[in-house]
Design an enzyme around this catalytic site. Structure first.
Site, PDB file in Angstrom:
ATOM      1  N   ASP A 122       0.794  -1.223   0.000  1.00 26.49           N
ATOM      2  CA  ASP A 122       0.000   0.000   0.000  1.00 26.49           C
ATOM      3  C   ASP A 122       0.827   1.275   0.000  1.00 26.49           C
ATOM      4  O   ASP A 122       0.309   2.346   0.331  1.00 26.49           O
ATOM      5  CB  ASP A 122      -0.938  -0.002   1.212  1.00 26.49           C
ATOM      6  CG  ASP A 122      -2.087  -0.979   1.040  1.00 26.49           C
ATOM      7  OD1 ASP A 122      -2.716  -0.953  -0.034  1.00 26.49           O
ATOM      8  OD2 ASP A 122      -2.341  -1.765   1.968  1.00 26.49           O
ATOM      9  N   ASP A 183      -7.369  -3.624  -5.254  1.00 23.95           N
ATOM     10  CA  ASP A 183      -6.901  -2.367  -4.670  1.00 23.95           C
ATOM     11  C   ASP A 183      -5.472  -2.028  -5.094  1.00 23.95           C
ATOM     12  O   ASP A 183      -5.089  -0.851  -5.123  1.00 23.95           O
ATOM     13  CB  ASP A 183      -6.927  -2.438  -3.139  1.00 23.95           C
ATOM     14  CG  ASP A 183      -8.119  -3.161  -2.556  1.00 23.95           C
ATOM     15  OD1 ASP A 183      -8.588  -4.139  -3.157  1.00 23.95           O
ATOM     16  OD2 ASP A 183      -8.554  -2.779  -1.451  1.00 23.95           O
TER      17      ASP A 183
END
Length: 405
Positions: A122, A183
């Site tokens: 991330d 994602d």
């Protein structure tokens, strides 16, 4: 059509009719100019964050949501840590007020350990929202260095046999071997930017290959996305396709669709690869034309939740989608661009209505209500979320910028 054969188009239309409306508020919003909408949204954000910031700035961590009436803080390793500093940068950009710049610099500095965090994928979220916006607005060379260091860290998770960046490390109770979630598309901009800045083509190759692999394996014929694809790291073969945050393995998790839309729009901007633009259009069509999309265009947390119309909404998915569509409009023919803009503006009008935009001093100081984080785990259901605020502010700024071109 949807993937749930037990529901027909007519049933979906009937559900739309059953969604409560806020006629007075929406009628008022419809009469508001886009410029006034943007100004009102930014003004509301400034008031709310002027309430939120004093609650948290002398504490460690980053505000993520509200839990049991209190602002919940998370550490720098949390995937959402960069969104609060990112929102502060957007407030500085929107207002020119130096208090927001000072606060953004403070919280960006707190993100420093993330650039060397090899335990997660991330970093694009974490560093892009904080250091990325900071560098864009200030050209501070230390911010550039942090972004390049983060890209160097991120590519260590790439497996050329799979053609993807591994998302999560392996959980104790999982049987995954190499999980990749939709994602992860959002982290690729860190690599394409770094490839240009550092003149290092390998970063771009990793990003493009990951996007190609995701395009091939994550999407269904109707344009919807699987949440997670698990690969064999030795051969690259697919071991399974499942959901973690969605309603079911075969369902369409709303925020996942938004990540895909945003990710492929961004990757087309970065590469001009036509397949990426085509995929962005397919995802947009799935989202915008879905028979179970509510009239206010703020989706239920999953398009296939059997409890619709009583299922929770996800304002974060709407904010992400609105921002993505405003960018996608710039890569579309005139008629399609207008369709995307109109849809995005309708979403922003809904999000800026009293149904979703918090009254001053409420909602813990966050902007948007009614976001859903991880419903299957019973976490963050019908709450504010820092990334909902971030993409709402981004969409408002994109709307403002589009009016000047």
């Amino acid at each position: 059509m949807t993937r749930n054969n037990s529901r027909t188009l007519l049933a979906g239309i009937a559900l739309l009719a059953a969604v409560p409306t806020l006629a007075p508020e929406f009628a008022q919003a419809a009469a508001e100019s886009n410029a006034a909408l943007v100004k009102r949204g930014i003004d509301a954000a400034a008031k709310q964050y002027a309430t939120l910031l004093p609650k948290v700035q002398n504490k460690e961590g980053f505000p993520r949501t509200v839990e049991n009436g209190d602002v919940k803080q998370v550490g720098v390793k949390d995937w959402t840590s960069g969104f609060f500093p990112g929102s502060l940068w957007y407030l500085f950009e929107a207002t020119g007020d130096k208090q927001w710049r000072a606060a953004a610099q403070d919280y960006t500095a707190r993100m420093a350990p993330a650039k060397f965090d090899k335990s997660q994928h991330d970093l694009g979220f974490m560093l892009g929202a904080s250091y990325g916006n900071g560098y864009r607005l200030t050209k501070d060379p230390s911010y550039r260095d942090a972004l390049l260091a983060g890209a160097t860290t991120l590519v260590t998770r790439y497996n050329p046999k799979v053609g993807s960046i591994q998302s999560w490390d392996l959980w104790k109770n999982s049987n995954w071997a190499f999980p990749v979630i939709i994602d992860n598309m959002m982290n690729l901009e860190l690599l394409t930017w770094s490839a240009r800045e550092a003149k290092e083509p390998y970063y771009r190759e990793v990003a493009v290959t990951h996007a190609d692999t995701t395009l091939k394996n994550h999407f269904r014929p109707d344009g919807s996305s699987v949440h997670l694809v698990d690969y064999d790291p030795q051969t690259g073969s697919i071991r399974g396709k499942v959901t973690v945050q969605g309603n079911a393995d075969t369902s369409s998790w709303a925020r996942g669709q938004a990540w895909g839309l945003y990710g492929y729009t961004m990757m087309y901007r970065e590469t001009k690869k036509p397949e990426f633009l085509e995929q962005a259009h397919r995802i947009a069509a799935f989202f915008m034309n879905h028979p179970r999309l509510p009239a206010d265009k703020v989706p239920y947390w999953d398009f296939d939740d059997a409890t619709i119309p009583n299922a929770p909404r996800d304002s974060s998915a709407a904010a992400i989608t609105a921002s993505a569509l405003l960018e996608l409009a710039g890569f579309s023919d005139k008629a399609t661009a207008q369709k995307y803009r109109d849809f995005a503006i309708a979403q922003l009008r809904s999000l800026a209505s009293p149904a979703y935009l918090a009254a001053p001093g409420e909602n813990g100081g966050f902007l948007l209500k009614h976001a859903t984080g991880h419903k299957p785990a019973g976490k963050e259901i019908d709450v504010p979320l820092n990334y909902a605020d971030y993409y709402f502010l981004e969409a408002l700024l994109r709307l403002k910028a589009s009016a000047t071109h």
